[in-house]
Design a protein around this motif. Sequence first.
Motif, short mmCIF file in Angstrom:
data_model
loop_
_atom_site.label_atom_id
_atom_site.label_comp_id
_atom_site.label_asym_id
_atom_site.label_seq_id
_atom_site.Cartn_x
_atom_site.Cartn_y
_atom_site.Cartn_z
N CYS A 1 0.81 -1.22 0.00
CA CYS A 1 0.00 0.00 0.00
C CYS A 1 0.84 1.27 0.00
O CYS A 1 0.29 2.37 -0.08
CB CYS A 1 -0.94 0.01 1.20
SG CYS A 1 -2.41 -1.02 0.96
N GLY A 2 2.15 1.14 0.09
CA GLY A 2 3.01 2.32 0.04
C GLY A 2 3.04 3.14 1.31
O GLY A 2 3.47 4.30 1.29
N PHE A 3 2.63 2.54 2.45
CA PHE A 3 2.68 3.23 3.73
C PHE A 3 3.96 2.82 4.47
O PHE A 3 4.21 1.62 4.64
CB PHE A 3 1.47 2.89 4.60
CG PHE A 3 0.15 3.10 3.92
CD1 PHE A 3 -0.09 4.24 3.17
CD2 PHE A 3 -0.86 2.17 4.02
CE1 PHE A 3 -1.30 4.46 2.54
CE2 PHE A 3 -2.08 2.36 3.41
CZ PHE A 3 -2.31 3.51 2.65
N GLY A 4 4.73 3.78 4.89
CA GLY A 4 5.98 3.46 5.57
C GLY A 4 5.78 2.78 6.91
O GLY A 4 6.55 1.91 7.30
N THR B 1 1.11 9.65 0.72
CA THR B 1 1.83 10.92 0.64
C THR B 1 3.33 10.76 0.77
O THR B 1 4.07 11.73 0.56
CB THR B 1 1.34 11.87 1.74
OG1 THR B 1 1.56 11.26 3.02
CG2 THR B 1 -0.14 12.18 1.58
N GLN B 2 3.80 9.57 1.10
CA GLN B 2 5.23 9.37 1.29
C GLN B 2 5.93 9.14 -0.04
O GLN B 2 5.30 8.97 -1.08
CB GLN B 2 5.46 8.21 2.25
CG GLN B 2 4.97 8.50 3.67
CD GLN B 2 5.16 7.32 4.60
OE1 GLN B 2 4.42 6.36 4.54
NE2 GLN B 2 6.16 7.40 5.47
N GLY B 3 7.23 9.19 -0.01
CA GLY B 3 7.99 9.02 -1.23
C GLY B 3 7.88 10.18 -2.18
O GLY B 3 8.15 10.05 -3.37
N VAL C 1 7.74 2.43 0.56
CA VAL C 1 7.02 3.63 0.11
C VAL C 1 7.38 3.89 -1.35
O VAL C 1 8.39 3.40 -1.85
CB VAL C 1 7.38 4.86 0.97
CG1 VAL C 1 6.99 4.63 2.42
CG2 VAL C 1 8.86 5.19 0.86
N PRO C 2 6.56 4.64 -2.08
CA PRO C 2 6.87 4.91 -3.48
C PRO C 2 8.27 5.48 -3.67
O PRO C 2 8.69 6.40 -2.97
CB PRO C 2 5.80 5.93 -3.88
CG PRO C 2 4.65 5.62 -2.98
CD PRO C 2 5.27 5.25 -1.68
N ALA C 3 9.00 4.91 -4.64
CA ALA C 3 10.35 5.35 -4.96
C ALA C 3 10.46 5.63 -6.45
O ALA C 3 9.87 4.90 -7.27
CB ALA C 3 11.37 4.30 -4.54
N LEU C 4 11.18 6.66 -6.81
CA LEU C 4 11.33 7.03 -8.21
C LEU C 4 12.13 5.99 -8.96
O LEU C 4 13.21 5.56 -8.53
CB LEU C 4 12.02 8.39 -8.31
CG LEU C 4 12.26 8.94 -9.72
CD1 LEU C 4 10.93 9.24 -10.41
CD2 LEU C 4 13.12 10.20 -9.66
N GLU D 1 7.01 11.01 -14.48
CA GLU D 1 7.87 10.27 -13.57
C GLU D 1 7.18 8.98 -13.15
O GLU D 1 5.97 8.94 -12.95
CB GLU D 1 8.20 11.10 -12.32
CG GLU D 1 9.06 12.31 -12.60
CD GLU D 1 9.26 13.15 -11.35
OE1 GLU D 1 10.36 13.72 -11.20
OE2 GLU D 1 8.32 13.24 -10.53
N LEU D 2 7.96 7.91 -13.01
CA LEU D 2 7.43 6.61 -12.63
C LEU D 2 7.88 6.26 -11.21
O LEU D 2 9.07 6.34 -10.90
CB LEU D 2 7.91 5.54 -13.61
CG LEU D 2 7.38 4.12 -13.40
CD1 LEU D 2 5.86 4.07 -13.64
CD2 LEU D 2 8.10 3.14 -14.31
N TYR D 3 6.93 5.89 -10.36
CA TYR D 3 7.22 5.51 -8.99
C TYR D 3 6.80 4.06 -8.76
O TYR D 3 5.79 3.60 -9.31
CB TYR D 3 6.47 6.42 -8.01
CG TYR D 3 6.99 7.83 -7.97
CD1 TYR D 3 7.88 8.23 -6.96
CD2 TYR D 3 6.63 8.76 -8.93
CE1 TYR D 3 8.37 9.53 -6.92
CE2 TYR D 3 7.13 10.06 -8.90
CZ TYR D 3 8.00 10.44 -7.89
OH TYR D 3 8.49 11.73 -7.86
#
Length: 332
Positions: A14-17, A39-41, A97-100, A66-68
């Motif tokens: 879910c991309g939550f830290g 909202t993170q990353g 968390v989402p990373a570029l 941009e791709l995350y």
Amino acid sequence: GELYLWGSACAGRCGFGDVEGLPADADGIHFQPVPRQVTQGGLGEKFVSSVACSEGHSFCISSNGELYAWGSADAGRCGLGKVEDLPSDIDGPYQPVPALVGDVGNVKSVACGSWHTLAVTQGYALYAWGATRAGRCGFADTSGLPLDENGPYQPVPRQVTDGGLRGRRVALAACGSWHSLAATTDGELFAWGVALMSRCGFATSGMPVDDLCPYQPTPLAVVAMPKVRLGPAAPNETPRGAEAVCEDLRQLLLEELHADVCFEVDGEELRAHVAILVARCDHFRRMFRSGMAECRVDTTAEDSGRVGSASDSVAANPLRRVVVTDCSASAF
């Protein structure tokens, strides 16, 4: 442009830290019960234009291309390259968390398979990464790639230029768990990967085999497929099937020659079709079924009062005439 996720939060899905405090199921797996903004990353400041996800990993594209990526990062499926410093669970490393994804930019669309990913750029280039076993990524040469227990994998995005896609502009791509598809700007369709049960759309004789499954190692044209439509029909394109029926009906409704009811309002005539009015409006449905004289077919009017005339090549239609004397809202 805000991104919301919910569901299983294990391994960064879910991309939550921080998942502490979230409810957990009987197996101790944390989950997000309702939609929650990611909202993170750096995503809190981005306008998210599209999202794609698979069983364990996910991607989103920002408005500037941009791709995350986040989620399970083993076998290169997140396209992040180095994963040794990432947290791990029983299934391997994951991006919490989402990373570029730094090796591809100006991304227009992204598609996820279970273990591989495809992305199309604004410049119509196709990139692939993740597990390359059985031709999933479409690379002719996978020698020198890192290996895990399931075979070689591409750790970062790499352009697909082999097979039939060489020199072609890719407009759209899609993934299954073990096979991939791409459509070019000319509407040609290409397939590669595991071709078992004809999932690639062409014969499998002579193909290499992996664990009893024939596969196509590089993109190959699906010649039995007509041109793929990449957007809305062109204005001058001839419709087919149900579209053709709808277009024929539209043209008939535009022709006053075929109208079968005439409303007289302040001396002006408005012609329409009883079937359409009855289907779309309760007021007219009740009115035309009421038996009132105005709703009966006019068989006595002169030709000039009908739709068409004796001089027309098409026979005049029976016409109902309704004189409207009260146009207030309460009348309807």
